[in-house]
Design an enzyme around this catalytic site. Structure first.
Site, PDB file in Angstrom:
ATOM      1  N   LYS A  91       0.872  -1.181   0.000  1.00  0.00           N
ATOM      2  CA  LYS A  91       0.000   0.000   0.000  1.00  0.00           C
ATOM      3  C   LYS A  91       0.898   1.216   0.000  1.00  0.00           C
ATOM      4  O   LYS A  91       1.872   1.287   0.767  1.00  0.00           O
ATOM      5  CB  LYS A  91      -0.865  -0.007   1.276  1.00  0.00           C
ATOM      6  N   GLN A 112       7.405   3.728   3.756  1.00  0.00           N
ATOM      7  CA  GLN A 112       5.993   3.336   3.816  1.00  0.00           C
ATOM      8  C   GLN A 112       5.796   2.041   4.609  1.00  0.00           C
ATOM      9  O   GLN A 112       4.761   1.860   5.251  1.00  0.00           O
ATOM     10  CB  GLN A 112       5.462   3.166   2.382  1.00  0.00           C
ATOM     11  N   LYS A 127       5.373   1.823  -3.211  1.00  0.00           N
ATOM     12  CA  LYS A 127       5.258   3.191  -3.755  1.00  0.00           C
ATOM     13  C   LYS A 127       5.453   3.124  -5.260  1.00  0.00           C
ATOM     14  O   LYS A 127       6.165   2.259  -5.764  1.00  0.00           O
ATOM     15  CB  LYS A 127       6.351   4.085  -3.148  1.00  0.00           C
ATOM     16  N   ASP A 167      -0.143  10.914  -4.145  1.00  0.00           N
ATOM     17  CA  ASP A 167       1.038  11.487  -3.493  1.00  0.00           C
ATOM     18  C   ASP A 167       1.287  12.790  -4.250  1.00  0.00           C
ATOM     19  O   ASP A 167       0.393  13.292  -4.951  1.00  0.00           O
ATOM     20  CB  ASP A 167       2.232  10.517  -3.568  1.00  0.00           C
TER      21      ASP A 167
HETATM   22  N1  GLU Z   1       1.141   9.059  -0.349  1.00  0.00           N
HETATM   23  C1  GLU Z   1       0.629   8.963   0.991  1.00  0.00           C
HETATM   24  C2  GLU Z   1       1.733   8.575   1.935  1.00  0.00           C
HETATM   25  O1  GLU Z   1       2.858   8.978   1.731  1.00  0.00           O
HETATM   26  C3  GLU Z   1      -0.609   8.098   1.075  1.00  0.00           C
HETATM   27  C4  GLU Z   1      -0.474   6.682   0.638  1.00  0.00           C
HETATM   28  C5  GLU Z   1      -1.773   5.912   0.569  1.00  0.00           C
HETATM   29  O2  GLU Z   1      -2.802   6.474   0.915  1.00  0.00           O
HETATM   30  O3  GLU Z   1      -1.732   4.725   0.182  1.00  0.00           O
HETATM   31  O4  GLU Z   1       1.561   7.937   2.938  1.00  0.00           O
END
Ligand code: GLU
Length: 448
Positions: A91, A112, A127, A167
């Protein structure tokens, strides 16, 4: 000796990932704070746990060819890094920005893993993105790019495999175009993509979730140190989605936001950035120009300081909400000199390791991004649950859950640091707390 062990892993990362400074930086920051954990758990070394953790499980790179408005063929490079699935399906967001490259993708995907673990929700870390710049592109160009991007990405994602979201450079418009193409290709309306608009399955409150979560987290930091957010003078960077949500919640909780920034400089508005001024962030962002100068023209009394970063403005609390490595050593010196006690990271890895060390050595309390900005991805996971359950959650339900998650993240990071005798060190605590969840799952699942 675990110190040597940590150094050994850092050496491995540098050797195996030459020319990838962002990725090396992210790994180094995590591994250093894991030293006491590695000492306490010799079984991790035997299991090759760190060697496996620093290697993405899978990475795809692909050509994205599309036709611009003048009929010219354009070629971009797309990526998806599926870093770790010990806790759940991969995710993480998708970033469209000219700065996107394998190093940036890997640092974001690596961060992440721990961020998602800290939420306590069943999500692994990944990502993706492309070196595409949506700024200045027409709607049609953005749509054709998103469709071309999804023409390859769709085969690598799915609700039980990998779930992308937004993002930098990827908001509701881009998500909509990507989701539309995904649905057409797989002939299924499912929860593979989050950050959707509410009308077709998006979550009430997802748009502001990251910013709200950051302010809840900052509030926990202040309260843990006997202070209150109300009345505090705050400086942020950026004016995108994260900055917008942050500004809204700061106003609601009575803090005074006086500065924000764009790539062209920063705005100082001593009257306070509230109400319609915060709404104007959305207009600035949608203008496709990505600059903050028009704010100064629109709101007399505010000052535009071109070519500078807002870290020279005095404040009690700083919240970087723009890009990686936004706060460098010289900025950290300004922050310390202003007498500030708190930095809460809104963007991903906004502080260089050097600047981070300087801030912490000089008594500034830092809320690390992987903890502080986890509210966005947490709400993404709630969105997946909403879609899978064929239901709709109210804004009240979402905000209550978000607040609980942010308080839990703060408390588990603080507790992990305490357990290892590190005092109130949220940077180390967040790394340790997130890592332990992933490590336990990896140990349980064998060498895969
Ligand atoms: N891009 C966001 C982060 O850096 C959200 C990622 C998401 O919602 O999957 O956490």
């Amino acid at each position: 000796m675990s110190k040597n062990l940590a150094e050994k892993y850092i050496e491995i990362v540098k050797e195996r990932n030459p020319g990838e400074p962002e990725f090396q930086q992210a790994v180094e920051e995590v591994i250093r704070s894991l030293e006491p954990v590695l000492e306490k758990h010799p079984e991790f070394e035997k299991a090759g746990l760190i060697e496996r953790l620093i290697e993405p499980e899978r990475a795809v790179q692909f050509r994205v060819a599309w036709v611009d408005d003048s009929g010219q063929v354009q070629v971009n490079r797309g990526y998806r890094y599926q870093f770790n699935s010990a806790l759940g399906p991969y995710k993480g967001g998708v970033r469209f920005d000219p700065s996107v490259n394998p190093s940036v993708m890997k640092f974001l995907a690596f961060e992440q893993i721990f961020k998602n673990a800290l939420t306590g929700l069943p999500i692994g870390g990944g990502k993706g993105g492309a070196d595409f710049n949506p700024m200045g592109k027409s709607d049609g160009e953005v749509m054709r790019f998103c469709q071309a991007f999804m023409n390859e990405l769709y085969r690598h994602i799915g609700p039980y495999t990998d779930s992308p979201a937004g993002d930098l450079g990827v908001g509701p418009r881009e998500i909509g175009y990507m989701f539309g193409q995904y649905k057409k290709l797989v002939n299924r309306f499912d929860e593979a993509i989050t950050g959707k608009q509410i009308v077709y399955g998006g979550l009430n409150g997802r748009a502001e979730a990251t910013g709200f979560g950051i302010v809840y987290f900052a509030n926990c930091m202040l309260e843990a140190n006997g202070e209150k957010l109300a009345g505090k003078r705050v400086v942020i960077s950026g004016f995108g989605n994260v900055a917008w949500g942050t500004a809204l919640k700061l106003e609601e909780l009575g803090a005074k936001l006086v500065a924000f920034s764009g790539p062209d400089g920063y705005i100082l508005d001593e009257a306070g950035i509230t109400g319609e001024k915060i709404d104007y962030f959305l207009e600035l962002r949608n203008s496709g120009k990505n600059i903050c100068q028009p704010y100064a023209d629109k709101f007399p009394g505010s000052v535009f300081v071109p070519g500078k970063k807002p870290w020279e403005v005095e404040a009690d609390l700083y919240i970087p909400c723009a890009m990686q490595n936004d706060i460098r050593l010289e900025d950290a010196k300004n922050i310390v000199a202003s007498g500030a006690k708190f930095v809460c990271e809104g963007a991903n890895m906004p502080t260089t390791n050097e600047a981070l060390d300087y801030l912490m050595q000089n008594g500034v309390i830092v809320g690390p991004c992987k903890a502080a900005n986890a509210g966005g991805v947490a709400c993404s996971c709630i969105e997946m649950g909403q879609n899978a359950g064929h239901t709709v959650f109210s804004p009240e339900q979402v905000h209550a859950q978000l607040k609980t998650i942010m308080v839990n993240i703060h408390d588990s990071a603080a507790k992990a640091a305490q357990e290892y005798g590190l005092g109130y060190n949220l940077v180390a605590g967040a790394n340790i707390a997130g890592f332990m969840k992933v490590a336990q799952a990896m140990m349980a699942q064998g060498v895969v």
